[in-house]
Design an enzyme around this catalytic site. Sequence first.
Site, PDB file in Angstrom:
ATOM      1  N   TRP A 154       0.816  -1.230   0.000  1.00 10.51           N
ATOM      2  CA  TRP A 154       0.000   0.000   0.000  1.00 10.51           C
ATOM      3  C   TRP A 154       0.841   1.268   0.000  1.00 10.51           C
ATOM      4  O   TRP A 154       0.325   2.343  -0.274  1.00 10.51           O
ATOM      5  CB  TRP A 154      -0.944   0.003   1.215  1.00 10.51           C
ATOM      6  CG  TRP A 154      -0.256  -0.262   2.522  1.00 10.51           C
ATOM      7  CD1 TRP A 154      -0.185  -1.452   3.174  1.00 10.51           C
ATOM      8  CD2 TRP A 154       0.493   0.676   3.317  1.00 10.51           C
ATOM      9  NE1 TRP A 154       0.553  -1.324   4.326  1.00 10.51           N
ATOM     10  CE2 TRP A 154       0.984  -0.028   4.445  1.00 10.51           C
ATOM     11  CE3 TRP A 154       0.797   2.030   3.193  1.00 10.51           C
ATOM     12  CZ2 TRP A 154       1.759   0.573   5.432  1.00 10.51           C
ATOM     13  CZ3 TRP A 154       1.571   2.632   4.177  1.00 10.51           C
ATOM     14  CH2 TRP A 154       2.047   1.911   5.267  1.00 10.51           C
ATOM     15  N   ASN A 155       2.134   1.183   0.327  1.00 11.72           N
ATOM     16  CA  ASN A 155       2.867   2.444   0.528  1.00 11.72           C
ATOM     17  C   ASN A 155       3.231   3.148  -0.780  1.00 11.72           C
ATOM     18  O   ASN A 155       3.336   4.371  -0.835  1.00 11.72           O
ATOM     19  CB  ASN A 155       4.090   2.244   1.430  1.00 11.72           C
ATOM     20  CG  ASN A 155       5.121   1.311   0.868  1.00 11.72           C
ATOM     21  OD1 ASN A 155       4.831   0.543  -0.061  1.00 11.72           O
ATOM     22  ND2 ASN A 155       6.320   1.341   1.407  1.00 11.72           N
ATOM     23  N   LYS A 178      -2.065  -8.655  -7.392  1.00 11.07           N
ATOM     24  CA  LYS A 178      -2.902  -8.549  -6.187  1.00 11.07           C
ATOM     25  C   LYS A 178      -2.395  -7.346  -5.393  1.00 11.07           C
ATOM     26  O   LYS A 178      -1.382  -7.426  -4.704  1.00 11.07           O
ATOM     27  CB  LYS A 178      -2.790  -9.844  -5.377  1.00 11.07           C
ATOM     28  CG  LYS A 178      -3.181  -9.730  -3.910  1.00 11.07           C
ATOM     29  CD  LYS A 178      -4.639  -9.430  -3.681  1.00 11.07           C
ATOM     30  CE  LYS A 178      -5.000  -9.390  -2.204  1.00 11.07           C
ATOM     31  NZ  LYS A 178      -4.591  -8.134  -1.532  1.00 11.07           N
ATOM     32  N   PRO A 179      -3.080  -6.187  -5.512  1.00 16.84           N
ATOM     33  CA  PRO A 179      -2.646  -5.018  -4.741  1.00 16.84           C
ATOM     34  C   PRO A 179      -3.115  -5.123  -3.293  1.00 16.84           C
ATOM     35  O   PRO A 179      -4.043  -5.871  -2.986  1.00 16.84           O
ATOM     36  CB  PRO A 179      -3.352  -3.856  -5.453  1.00 16.84           C
ATOM     37  CG  PRO A 179      -4.555  -4.455  -6.086  1.00 16.84           C
ATOM     38  CD  PRO A 179      -4.258  -5.919  -6.358  1.00 16.84           C
ATOM     39  N   SER A 233       6.321  -7.153   4.212  1.00 12.76           N
ATOM     40  CA  SER A 233       7.083  -7.373   5.450  1.00 12.76           C
ATOM     41  C   SER A 233       7.953  -8.636   5.376  1.00 12.76           C
ATOM     42  O   SER A 233       7.649  -9.577   4.635  1.00 12.76           O
ATOM     43  CB  SER A 233       6.117  -7.515   6.629  1.00 12.76           C
ATOM     44  OG  SER A 233       5.441  -8.752   6.535  1.00 12.76           O
ATOM     45  N   GLU A 254      11.147  -8.175  -1.790  1.00 18.98           N
ATOM     46  CA  GLU A 254      11.636  -6.889  -1.289  1.00 18.98           C
ATOM     47  C   GLU A 254      10.958  -6.696   0.056  1.00 18.98           C
ATOM     48  O   GLU A 254       9.773  -6.385   0.123  1.00 18.98           O
ATOM     49  CB  GLU A 254      11.283  -5.790  -2.303  1.00 18.98           C
ATOM     50  CG  GLU A 254      12.139  -4.562  -2.148  1.00 18.98           C
ATOM     51  CD  GLU A 254      11.384  -3.443  -1.486  1.00 18.98           C
ATOM     52  OE1 GLU A 254      11.524  -3.322  -0.246  1.00 18.98           O
ATOM     53  OE2 GLU A 254      10.685  -2.706  -2.187  1.00 18.98           O
ATOM     54  N   LEU A 255      11.707  -6.942   1.130  1.00 17.72           N
ATOM     55  CA  LEU A 255      11.095  -7.039   2.466  1.00 17.72           C
ATOM     56  C   LEU A 255      11.462  -5.837   3.336  1.00 17.72           C
ATOM     57  O   LEU A 255      11.791  -4.769   2.818  1.00 17.72           O
ATOM     58  CB  LEU A 255      11.522  -8.368   3.099  1.00 17.72           C
ATOM     59  CG  LEU A 255      11.256  -9.606   2.217  1.00 17.72           C
ATOM     60  CD1 LEU A 255      11.745 -10.876   2.882  1.00 17.72           C
ATOM     61  CD2 LEU A 255       9.779  -9.730   1.859  1.00 17.72           C
ATOM     62  N   CYS A 288      10.205   1.320   2.877  1.00 20.05           N
ATOM     63  CA  CYS A 288      11.165   0.301   3.359  1.00 20.05           C
ATOM     64  C   CYS A 288      12.583   0.857   3.395  1.00 20.05           C
ATOM     65  O   CYS A 288      13.456   0.248   4.006  1.00 20.05           O
ATOM     66  CB  CYS A 288      11.153  -0.906   2.433  1.00 20.05           C
ATOM     67  SG  CYS A 288       9.559  -1.666   2.347  1.00 20.05           S
ATOM     68  N   GLU A 389      11.829  -1.730  12.754  1.00 16.85           N
ATOM     69  CA  GLU A 389      11.394  -0.744  11.768  1.00 16.85           C
ATOM     70  C   GLU A 389      10.125  -0.057  12.296  1.00 16.85           C
ATOM     71  O   GLU A 389       9.132  -0.734  12.593  1.00 16.85           O
ATOM     72  CB  GLU A 389      11.092  -1.516  10.470  1.00 16.85           C
ATOM     73  CG  GLU A 389      10.801  -0.684   9.278  1.00 16.85           C
ATOM     74  CD  GLU A 389      10.530  -1.532   8.025  1.00 16.85           C
ATOM     75  OE1 GLU A 389      10.113  -2.701   8.148  1.00 16.85           O
ATOM     76  OE2 GLU A 389      10.740  -1.004   6.928  1.00 16.85           O
ATOM     77  N   GLU A 466      15.054  -5.192  -8.333  1.00 18.72           N
ATOM     78  CA  GLU A 466      14.038  -4.588  -9.193  1.00 18.72           C
ATOM     79  C   GLU A 466      14.625  -3.319  -9.784  1.00 18.72           C
ATOM     80  O   GLU A 466      15.219  -2.519  -9.061  1.00 18.72           O
ATOM     81  CB  GLU A 466      12.796  -4.256  -8.380  1.00 18.72           C
ATOM     82  CG  GLU A 466      12.158  -5.497  -7.762  1.00 18.72           C
ATOM     83  CD  GLU A 466      10.782  -5.221  -7.173  1.00 18.72           C
ATOM     84  OE1 GLU A 466      10.691  -4.412  -6.241  1.00 18.72           O
ATOM     85  OE2 GLU A 466       9.809  -5.816  -7.667  1.00 18.72           O
TER      86      GLU A 466
HETATM   87  C1  SIN Z   1       9.520   0.672  -0.636  1.00 19.91           C
HETATM   88  O1  SIN Z   1       9.274   1.323   0.343  1.00 19.91           O
HETATM   89  O2  SIN Z   1       9.276  -0.540  -0.645  1.00 19.91           O
HETATM   90  C2  SIN Z   1      10.121   1.226  -1.888  1.00 19.91           C
HETATM   91  C3  SIN Z   1      10.439   2.644  -1.844  1.00 19.91           C
HETATM   92  C4  SIN Z   1      11.046   3.144  -3.122  1.00 19.91           C
HETATM   93  O3  SIN Z   1      10.975   2.551  -4.202  1.00 19.91           O
HETATM   94  O4  SIN Z   1      11.646   4.192  -3.031  1.00 19.91           O
END
Ligand code: SIN
Length: 489
Positions: A154-155, A178-179, A233, A254-255, A288, A389, A466
């Site tokens: 969601w971020n 799947k968002p 997460s 990507e955790l 993240c 975190e 990525e």
């Molecule tokens: C993320 O928070 O997972 C990615 C942030 C970003 O691409 O800058």
Amino acid sequence: MATTMNLDEHLLIGGSWIDATGGARFDVTDPGSGARVGSVPNGTEADVTAAIDAAAAALPGWRSTPAIQRARILRKAADLMRERADLIATTMTSEQGKPLAEAKGEVEYAASFFEWFAGEAERVYGQIAPPMNTNNRVLVLRQPVGVVAAITPWNFPAAMMTRKLGPAMAAGCTSIVKPASATPLTAALVLRCIEDAGAPAGVVNLITSRDAGMVAKTIFSDDRVRKISFTGSTEIGKDLIRASADQVKRLSLELGGHAPYIIFDDADLDEAVDGLIASKFRNAGQTCVCANRVYVQRGVYDEFLKRLVAKVDAFKVGHGLTEGVVIGPMIDGRAVDKTEEHVQDAVAKGAKLASGGQRLTGGEFEGGAFYAPTVLDGVTNEMQIYYEETFGPVAGLTPFDTEDEAIAFANDSIYGLASYFHTKDYARLMRVAERLEYGIVGANAGIISAANAPFGGVKQSGYGREGGSVGIDEYLDVKYVLMGGVGTV
Ligand code: SIN
């Protein structure tokens, strides 16, 4: 202020925008006010299977579509996202909370992945290896992995999706997305751009559902899905690793992160303050790669703290659609609870509140999930915030004395996604960058995200990259063909 949006979206399966089997829907709400923003179908197991059917059916045609044609569709999708940036960004702010200017920035960031991977699509080269035997030749082919499932957070509701779909489409894979259930509307608008750009039916499919467990189970038990790309997460990432074992599915993960941000005493302090603010307070601290531990060399500690607090005190907090707001709401009440818990724990154990430190309620904050941007002075390793975190707008400062000490502090984490430091000494810059145990290092830079760079972590922050020239590799299998009986030239 509350959003005035009312958007009811659908599932996308095999080129048709449809309701869920059984017709159930769920509402999407504005974290800045609690108001309803719209609704989406509550997809069922039958819908997930139908989406996999559609992606599998589209695969032979899409993987054999010339790369240049796939690239054209990606470029067109990027153009359409830019044309529709106002609608996508307003929707994003309404369902996710980030200030409108940040949401517009994310639309551009998201579109840049389509453009970048359009270029990569055109350059998926194989190899011819030198023969070991005069009669043989070795060809190396790079081919699409097949049907991919993208599970997105969601971020960054647009960019984390295009960062997966861009390379998947470029490589010739078909996908199911799947968002997160908090932010499905932005996802639907982005998929409409892909569809309107000319992607054939079934190349991308959208499943919205409140039952993330059911969606994951259906995807993981279907042998046709060969790869899953997940951003979220570390806890869920570990579940996915376990779930992938049965069918040996490929994963990109990507955790979580817990980024250290180091300021050496030879740094440009104003640049370091701005860098930290950009890293820490972007998206109200909900990324993240946000700085989560700030290490400041003792000689500049007080001055750095003073300059940081002066800027943080001046932040305008409010609904993301209100003019001039730089810190919006958090995603929900649970996120505020966790932030509050971290701050209270730190203060109880001796940290001083230099700015903020409380929930914001009543008046313009009524109904929203707001926490004041906060600076903590004197964070130590006895505090929860030092190891966990926060995913919130809290900068906790810890002093250090030597370069070795800063590196030891920074590397003392189970996470290894992003790290940052500021120095004007270029020998130190190289040395520290090499010693930080992280997938990403920002040296004199607080924002490290870009389509042309390989984004990803080490340790419990996941694996796979990525973006960058390697981003497409995650969606390609390598096949070698031994051609015998060729003879000598
Ligand atoms: C993320 O928070 O997972 C990615 C942030 C970003 O691409 O800058």
